[in-house]
Design a protein around this motif. Sequence first.
Motif, PDB file in Angstrom:
ATOM      1  N   ASP A 105      -7.777 -20.768 -34.003  1.00 19.99           N
ATOM      2  CA  ASP A 105      -8.082 -20.534 -32.544  1.00 19.99           C
ATOM      3  C   ASP A 105      -9.180 -19.576 -31.800  1.00 19.99           C
ATOM      4  OD1 ASP A 105      -5.061 -21.916 -32.508  1.00 19.99           O
ATOM      5  OD2 ASP A 105      -4.598 -20.233 -32.536  1.00 19.99           O
ATOM      6  N   GLY A 106      -9.842 -19.536 -32.604  1.00 22.50           N
ATOM      7  CA  GLY A 106     -11.413 -18.699 -32.659  1.00 22.50           C
ATOM      8  C   GLY A 106     -10.902 -17.510 -32.466  1.00 22.50           C
ATOM      9  N   THR A 107      -9.803 -17.251 -33.598  1.00 21.73           N
ATOM     10  CA  THR A 107      -9.767 -15.291 -34.016  1.00 21.73           C
ATOM     11  C   THR A 107      -9.996 -15.077 -34.693  1.00 21.73           C
ATOM     12  OG1 THR A 107      -7.191 -15.229 -34.165  1.00 21.73           O
ATOM     13  CG2 THR A 107      -7.553 -15.759 -31.234  1.00 21.73           C
ATOM     14  N   ASN A 108      -9.681 -13.815 -34.818  1.00 21.20           N
ATOM     15  CA  ASN A 108      -9.649 -13.006 -36.468  1.00 21.20           C
ATOM     16  C   ASN A 108      -9.296 -11.393 -36.302  1.00 21.20           C
ATOM     17  OD1 ASN A 108     -11.538 -10.503 -35.602  1.00 21.20           O
ATOM     18  ND2 ASN A 108     -13.564 -11.590 -36.422  1.00 21.20           N
ATOM     19  N   VAL A 109      -9.276 -11.044 -37.322  1.00 19.44           N
ATOM     20  CA  VAL A 109      -7.791 -10.016 -37.624  1.00 19.44           C
ATOM     21  C   VAL A 109      -8.172  -8.637 -37.025  1.00 19.44           C
ATOM     22  CG1 VAL A 109      -9.048  -8.887 -39.486  1.00 19.44           C
ATOM     23  CG2 VAL A 109      -6.590  -8.535 -39.456  1.00 19.44           C
ATOM     24  N   ASN A 110      -9.095  -8.642 -36.301  1.00 22.34           N
ATOM     25  CA  ASN A 110      -9.326  -7.374 -35.166  1.00 22.34           C
ATOM     26  C   ASN A 110      -8.555  -8.033 -33.885  1.00 22.34           C
ATOM     27  OD1 ASN A 110      -9.985  -5.568 -36.331  1.00 22.34           O
ATOM     28  ND2 ASN A 110     -12.125  -6.215 -36.553  1.00 22.34           N
ATOM     29  N   GLU A 111      -7.867  -9.179 -33.982  1.00 21.55           N
ATOM     30  CA  GLU A 111      -7.059  -9.461 -32.079  1.00 21.55           C
ATOM     31  C   GLU A 111      -6.376  -8.444 -32.656  1.00 21.55           C
ATOM     32  OE1 GLU A 111      -9.097 -12.251 -30.757  1.00 21.55           O
ATOM     33  OE2 GLU A 111      -6.941 -12.688 -29.646  1.00 21.55           O
ATOM     34  N   LEU A 112      -5.924  -7.790 -33.553  1.00 22.63           N
ATOM     35  CA  LEU A 112      -4.562  -6.890 -33.259  1.00 22.63           C
ATOM     36  C   LEU A 112      -4.854  -5.557 -33.713  1.00 22.63           C
ATOM     37  CD1 LEU A 112      -2.929  -9.022 -36.149  1.00 22.63           C
ATOM     38  CD2 LEU A 112      -2.155  -9.361 -33.904  1.00 22.63           C
ATOM     39  N   THR A 113      -5.975  -5.286 -34.047  1.00 22.49           N
ATOM     40  CA  THR A 113      -6.198  -3.552 -33.686  1.00 22.49           C
ATOM     41  C   THR A 113      -6.829  -2.945 -33.134  1.00 22.49           C
ATOM     42  OG1 THR A 113      -8.687  -4.210 -34.659  1.00 22.49           O
ATOM     43  CG2 THR A 113      -7.220  -3.945 -36.597  1.00 22.49           C
TER      44      THR A 113
END
Length: 667
Positions: free
Chosen positions: A632-640
């Motif tokens: 989906d074009g996301t990485n872990v910094n989507e959550l930080t």
Amino acid sequence: MRVTVQGDKVVKLYGDPDHPTTGGALCTKVSRYAERTEHAERVLKPLKRVGPKGAGEFVEVSWDEALDDIAARLSEIARRDPQAIVPYSYAGTMGMVQGEGMAARFFNKLGASRLDRTICSSAGGDALLATYGGKVGMHVEHFAESRLIVIWGSNSITSNLHFWPIALAAKRAGATLVCIDPRRTETAEKCHVHLALTPGSDGALALAVMHELIVNDWLDHDYIARHVDGWDGLRERALQWAPERAAVECGLAVDQIRDFARLYGTTKPAGIRLNYGMQRVRGGGNAARLVALLPCLTGAWRHRAGGMLLSASGWLKDFRNPGFDHPGLLAGRDPRTVNMVTIGDDLQRQTGETMPDGRVFGPRIEALIVYNSNPVAVAPDSRRVAAGFRREDLFTVVLEHFLTDTADHADYVLPATTQLEHWDVHGSYGHTTIVINEPALTPRGQSRSNAAIFRALAQRMGFTEPCFRDDDETLARQAFKGPVSFEELREVGWARLPLPEAPFADGGFPTPSGKARCDAPGIGLPDHVPPYESVRSAPELAKRFPLAMISPPARNFLNSTFVNVKSLRAIEHEPILEIAADDAAARGIADGDIVRVFNDRGDYRCAARVSARARPGVVHGLGVWWRKYGLDGTNVNELTHQKLTDLGRAPSFYDCLVEVERAQAAA
Ligand SMILES: Nc1nc2c(c(=O)[nH]1)N[C@H]1C(S)=C(S)[C@@H](COP(=O)(O)OP(=O)(O)OC[C@H]3O[C@@H](n4cnc5c(=O)[nH]c(N)nc54)[C@H](O)[C@@H]3O)O[C@H]1N2
Ligand SMILES: Nc1nc2c(c(=O)[nH]1)N[C@H]1C(S)=C(S)[C@@H](COP(=O)(O)OP(=O)(O)OC[C@H]3O[C@@H](n4cnc5c(=O)[nH]c(N)nc54)[C@H](O)[C@@H]3O)O[C@H]1N2
Ligand SMILES: [Mo]
């Protein structure tokens, strides 16, 4: 790094066998530096956006067209208020020439906003300033003689490979190795003791160690009396932190803490290799201050193999040329400062907006010049960051090797050279030599060095000062003033900084009094500062998001660099979340399942890895993948999040609650 070149092609790339820290070895990723430089997807011509913002659709244009248009756009904005222009740069290269130098001159002359370069190390850095008066520490090679090595908040085998052979030499000579890390890393596995504390609890652990040093009288009273300020106050505080109390905070057994304190209090010499992993939480600055005080209390500094090393970059201070960036070009102006950590929010701010801390924002950001950084992937709360970069009224120029997530959002992408193609001079934060970087290859395609690009832009903007004509080799000569001449540096490749063997054996810390400080001006005594987001500190939030997520680096990437190098991506395979067996079972998650990791800030889908590396309650989203390679074009910094640490205005990447559930396979 040494290269053998034939006919403008690299035939061999290897670590300098004579360099005291490299010792002939490169890490896996940098050993692929030639593959990266000759990569088929490298940007080799200036590109101009033709598609919608963020779509990564460009046409090739000439350097003249790109530079003329960029200069016209920046001049127009600068006429209204140059502070609406913001530079954004960090770790792509940390060289003095292709880092700031010419770029800093350009932005100083323009009067652009300043950037607070806080994304990595400033919580720990400010902790060292508070405690020692500078970013100073042990010589890395002396750890080989330590009898106890504490690797604290660091995965040496992944992130600091050149420390590991030194630690192994000590281990072979009988030293005990302790690793303090929530994750059972490859480093933790190879240490004698692993304390898998919960993220953000290091301050409590350090206070409990102090408690034990006091009650068992493992203190060096003479060293404290002569070289430490403010101990009485901190002593009172530490006495309130019996191991029983810290054990609850850290999620450790009482005996684990007591045994560790005994080891630290009674083994000499003891060296602490603190690193930046433990300061990426709300209380990271305070925790680093507390750890930095431990060797002052036991007098470990008396021996060259005792003390602590977080960063040695402060030793460089005397060898940098302070006029290199030409601060005089500011001509009395004092532009506002934008914190690189909060770029997600700041791109949305309006002119004159009052910020949460009460400061007035200044002008809305109208232009971003990005070099040596990939903020759309690496900055926290990246859904907000990407939304900011998609603003139609934002003018964005990105100097890059590749079409990264950030370059995809540019109006212009300018092709930059790599380290194999340009001049530079490097300091370090892990060792105490300076290194010259000579070009080994001709620049590929139409690429130009960062310094050359800023030089050309300066000329188009009509900046006539002679310092804008310095070529890259001249910049390399100007960047440093000793310990050797430029010619001597070229001959050997590197030079040792002349420093004392055991720098604080008899005190002499770079504070005004020469003493290490428990009580630092303006910030008082250090304390345990609980995380913004943890089960203990935010129980309401934890009802919805009960798992603490940390996102340390994947071994084969360098932050987001190298993610597009196929041979390295093949090793990492896919973005993953490590989760403990019990946490996975409770959620019906099996190894290899695609999971949705989420909180109020965003959603991230990746593969679950049920792993003994994870302790219950903590998950690991290894970073930092390019968003476009993720599901989906996301990485872990989507959550930080964008909340700052207690000291240093730094990000708290590892202070983050999430929930995880099984998801459908990617479309
Ligand atoms: N292969 C590789 N090497 C790198 C990098 C990379 O991306 N990849 N990045 C480079 C850069 S820019 C930097 S700044 C350095 C960083 O290198 P280090 O400073 O060593 O930091 P990290 O590897 O980010 O994190 C170290 C460890 O901290 C642990 N950790 C997380 N939260 C906590 C906590 O609250 N307390 C404690 N005690 N430990 C915690 C993590 O599990 C991780 O294993 O590495 C450099 N080297
Ligand atoms: N979730 C999470 N996020 C993190 C971290 C984490 O542990 N977890 N780590 C943080 C840390 S420690 C750091 S330091 C930051 C790093 O974040 P960045 O400073 O953005 O570093 P990189 O991701 O390596 O991106 C650097 C970019 O610079 C480019 N580059 C390299 N050399 C040159 C050059 O000579 N010229 C130009 N123009 N470009 C060049 C590379 O191609 C690359 O795309 O990320 C932070 N982000
Ligand atoms: Mo970093």
